[in-house]
Motif scaffolding. Structure first.
Motif, PDB file in Angstrom:
ATOM      1  N   PRO A   1     -31.702 -97.310  57.087  1.00  0.00           N
ATOM      2  CA  PRO A   1     -31.376 -95.886  56.989  1.00  0.00           C
ATOM      3  C   PRO A   1     -29.918 -95.589  57.345  1.00  0.00           C
ATOM      4  CG  PRO A   1     -33.418 -96.194  58.206  1.00  0.00           C
ATOM      5  CD  PRO A   1     -32.811 -97.555  57.996  1.00  0.00           C
ATOM      6  N   GLY A   2     -29.295 -96.482  58.107  1.00  0.00           N
ATOM      7  CA  GLY A   2     -27.899 -96.312  58.481  1.00  0.00           C
ATOM      8  C   GLY A   2     -26.933 -96.405  57.303  1.00  0.00           C
ATOM      9  N   ASP A   3     -27.431 -96.899  56.176  1.00  0.00           N
ATOM     10  CA  ASP A   3     -26.594 -96.991  54.974  1.00  0.00           C
ATOM     11  C   ASP A   3     -26.433 -95.641  54.287  1.00  0.00           C
ATOM     12  OD1 ASP A   3     -26.314 -99.704  55.384  1.00  0.00           O
ATOM     13  OD2 ASP A   3     -27.851-100.262  53.918  1.00  0.00           O
ATOM     14  N   PHE A   4     -27.206 -94.647  54.736  1.00  0.00           N
ATOM     15  CA  PHE A   4     -27.178 -93.317  54.133  1.00  0.00           C
ATOM     16  C   PHE A   4     -26.677 -92.317  55.160  1.00  0.00           C
ATOM     17  CE2 PHE A   4     -30.234 -95.944  52.039  1.00  0.00           C
ATOM     18  CZ  PHE A   4     -29.969 -95.744  50.703  1.00  0.00           C
ATOM     19  N   LYS A   5     -25.740 -91.477  54.760  1.00  0.00           N
ATOM     20  CA  LYS A   5     -25.065 -90.589  55.705  1.00  0.00           C
ATOM     21  C   LYS A   5     -25.256 -89.123  55.343  1.00  0.00           C
ATOM     22  CE  LYS A   5     -22.789 -94.095  57.654  1.00  0.00           C
ATOM     23  NZ  LYS A   5     -23.779 -94.990  58.161  1.00  0.00           N
TER      24      LYS A   5
ATOM     25  N   HIS B   1     -26.606 -95.287  44.413  1.00  0.00           N
ATOM     26  CA  HIS B   1     -25.227 -95.353  44.897  1.00  0.00           C
ATOM     27  C   HIS B   1     -24.717 -93.986  45.355  1.00  0.00           C
ATOM     28  CE1 HIS B   1     -24.789 -99.454  43.549  1.00  0.00           C
ATOM     29  NE2 HIS B   1     -25.305 -99.109  42.389  1.00  0.00           N
ATOM     30  N   LYS B   2     -23.792 -94.051  46.301  1.00  0.00           N
ATOM     31  CA  LYS B   2     -23.138 -92.832  46.762  1.00  0.00           C
ATOM     32  C   LYS B   2     -22.270 -92.307  45.619  1.00  0.00           C
ATOM     33  CE  LYS B   2     -19.765 -92.875  49.840  1.00  0.00           C
ATOM     34  NZ  LYS B   2     -19.023 -92.917  51.103  1.00  0.00           N
ATOM     35  N   VAL B   3     -22.292 -90.977  45.448  1.00  0.00           N
ATOM     36  CA  VAL B   3     -21.498 -90.339  44.412  1.00  0.00           C
ATOM     37  C   VAL B   3     -20.192 -89.873  45.048  1.00  0.00           C
ATOM     38  CG1 VAL B   3     -21.388 -88.382  42.815  1.00  0.00           C
ATOM     39  CG2 VAL B   3     -23.570 -89.550  43.213  1.00  0.00           C
ATOM     40  N   THR B   4     -19.087 -90.249  44.419  1.00  0.00           N
ATOM     41  CA  THR B   4     -17.800 -89.782  44.921  1.00  0.00           C
ATOM     42  C   THR B   4     -17.514 -88.430  44.273  1.00  0.00           C
ATOM     43  OG1 THR B   4     -16.703 -91.090  43.230  1.00  0.00           O
ATOM     44  CG2 THR B   4     -16.838 -92.042  45.402  1.00  0.00           C
TER      45      THR B   4
ATOM     46  N   GLU C   1     -35.792 -80.689  50.544  1.00  0.00           N
ATOM     47  CA  GLU C   1     -36.849 -81.672  50.340  1.00  0.00           C
ATOM     48  C   GLU C   1     -36.474 -82.981  51.012  1.00  0.00           C
ATOM     49  OE1 GLU C   1     -37.382 -83.398  46.318  1.00  0.00           O
ATOM     50  OE2 GLU C   1     -35.598 -82.276  45.756  1.00  0.00           O
ATOM     51  N   ALA C   2     -37.473 -83.834  51.161  1.00  0.00           N
ATOM     52  CA  ALA C   2     -37.254 -85.145  51.759  1.00  0.00           C
ATOM     53  C   ALA C   2     -37.529 -86.206  50.703  1.00  0.00           C
ATOM     54  CB  ALA C   2     -38.175 -85.345  52.946  1.00  0.00           C
ATOM     55  N   LEU C   3     -36.607 -87.156  50.569  1.00  0.00           N
ATOM     56  CA  LEU C   3     -36.803 -88.275  49.662  1.00  0.00           C
ATOM     57  C   LEU C   3     -36.786 -89.570  50.461  1.00  0.00           C
ATOM     58  CD1 LEU C   3     -34.462 -87.514  46.602  1.00  0.00           C
ATOM     59  CD2 LEU C   3     -36.915 -87.088  46.828  1.00  0.00           C
ATOM     60  N   PRO C   4     -37.711 -90.486  50.185  1.00  0.00           N
ATOM     61  CA  PRO C   4     -37.620 -91.812  50.795  1.00  0.00           C
ATOM     62  C   PRO C   4     -36.316 -92.463  50.334  1.00  0.00           C
ATOM     63  CG  PRO C   4     -39.748 -91.504  49.706  1.00  0.00           C
ATOM     64  CD  PRO C   4     -38.873 -90.358  49.301  1.00  0.00           C
ATOM     65  N   ILE C   5     -35.655 -93.184  51.226  1.00  0.00           N
ATOM     66  CA  ILE C   5     -34.333 -93.724  50.890  1.00  0.00           C
ATOM     67  C   ILE C   5     -34.355 -94.718  49.729  1.00  0.00           C
ATOM     68  CG2 ILE C   5     -33.276 -93.231  53.114  1.00  0.00           C
ATOM     69  CD1 ILE C   5     -33.781 -96.154  53.922  1.00  0.00           C
ATOM     70  N   SER C   6     -35.512 -95.317  49.440  1.00  0.00           N
ATOM     71  CA  SER C   6     -35.554 -96.253  48.313  1.00  0.00           C
ATOM     72  C   SER C   6     -35.409 -95.535  46.971  1.00  0.00           C
ATOM     73  CB  SER C   6     -36.845 -97.072  48.332  1.00  0.00           C
ATOM     74  OG  SER C   6     -37.964 -96.248  48.106  1.00  0.00           O
ATOM     75  N   MET C   7     -35.521 -94.213  46.971  1.00  0.00           N
ATOM     76  CA  MET C   7     -35.324 -93.446  45.743  1.00  0.00           C
ATOM     77  C   MET C   7     -33.853 -93.124  45.501  1.00  0.00           C
ATOM     78  SD  MET C   7     -38.528 -90.788  45.771  1.00  0.00           S
ATOM     79  CE  MET C   7     -38.077 -90.079  44.200  1.00  0.00           C
ATOM     80  N   LEU C   8     -33.020 -93.393  46.496  1.00  0.00           N
ATOM     81  CA  LEU C   8     -31.596 -93.074  46.377  1.00  0.00           C
ATOM     82  C   LEU C   8     -30.816 -94.282  45.899  1.00  0.00           C
ATOM     83  CD1 LEU C   8     -31.128 -90.987  49.636  1.00  0.00           C
ATOM     84  CD2 LEU C   8     -31.623 -90.174  47.322  1.00  0.00           C
TER      85      LEU C   8
END
Length: 113
Positions: A53-57, A108-111, A99-106
């Motif tokens: 989860p630390g990979d998502f900010k 790459h980060k969008v710039t 809403e809440a999404l499980p992180i596996s649904m996310l």
């Protein structure tokens, strides 16, 4: 009593995902749409527990793997769930509902441009 995914080891999660994938394929072949959907959701959850989860900010926007029309802006993280809202390709909120999404649904980060 059944274990929670948070209590599984990485190897147990891999085995669970393989088993669920097999069950989902069988359900799909038999036309059991609801059962297929249940297995797919379980796979998404199990995969989330294999990720960091630390990979998502918070404050960042990410692609949504199953929804190329929208991105997801994270307001905060809670375990393996990212809480926030979908954005259109123009960067506007797609809905006012958080809403809440499980992180596996996310993806790459969008710039932001």
């Amino acid at each position: 009593m059944e274990k929670r995914y948070s209590e599984y080891t990485q190897e147990e999660l891999r085995l669970e995902i393989a088993e669920l994938t097999e069950k989902a394929q069988k359900a799909e072949q038999l036309g059991m749409v609801n059962e297929f959907a249940v297995h797919e959701r379980k796979i998404i959850m199990a995969k989330s527990y294999m990720m960091d989860p630390g990979d998502f900010k918070a404050g960042e926007t990410y692609e949504i793997e199953v929804d190329p029309e929208h991105t997801f802006y994270i307001e905060y993280m809670n375990g393996v769930f990212a809480w926030g809202y979908r954005k259109t390709q123009q960067g506007e909120k797609a809905s006012a509902e958080e809403e809440a999404l499980p992180i596996s649904m996310l993806g790459h980060k969008v710039t932001e441009k």
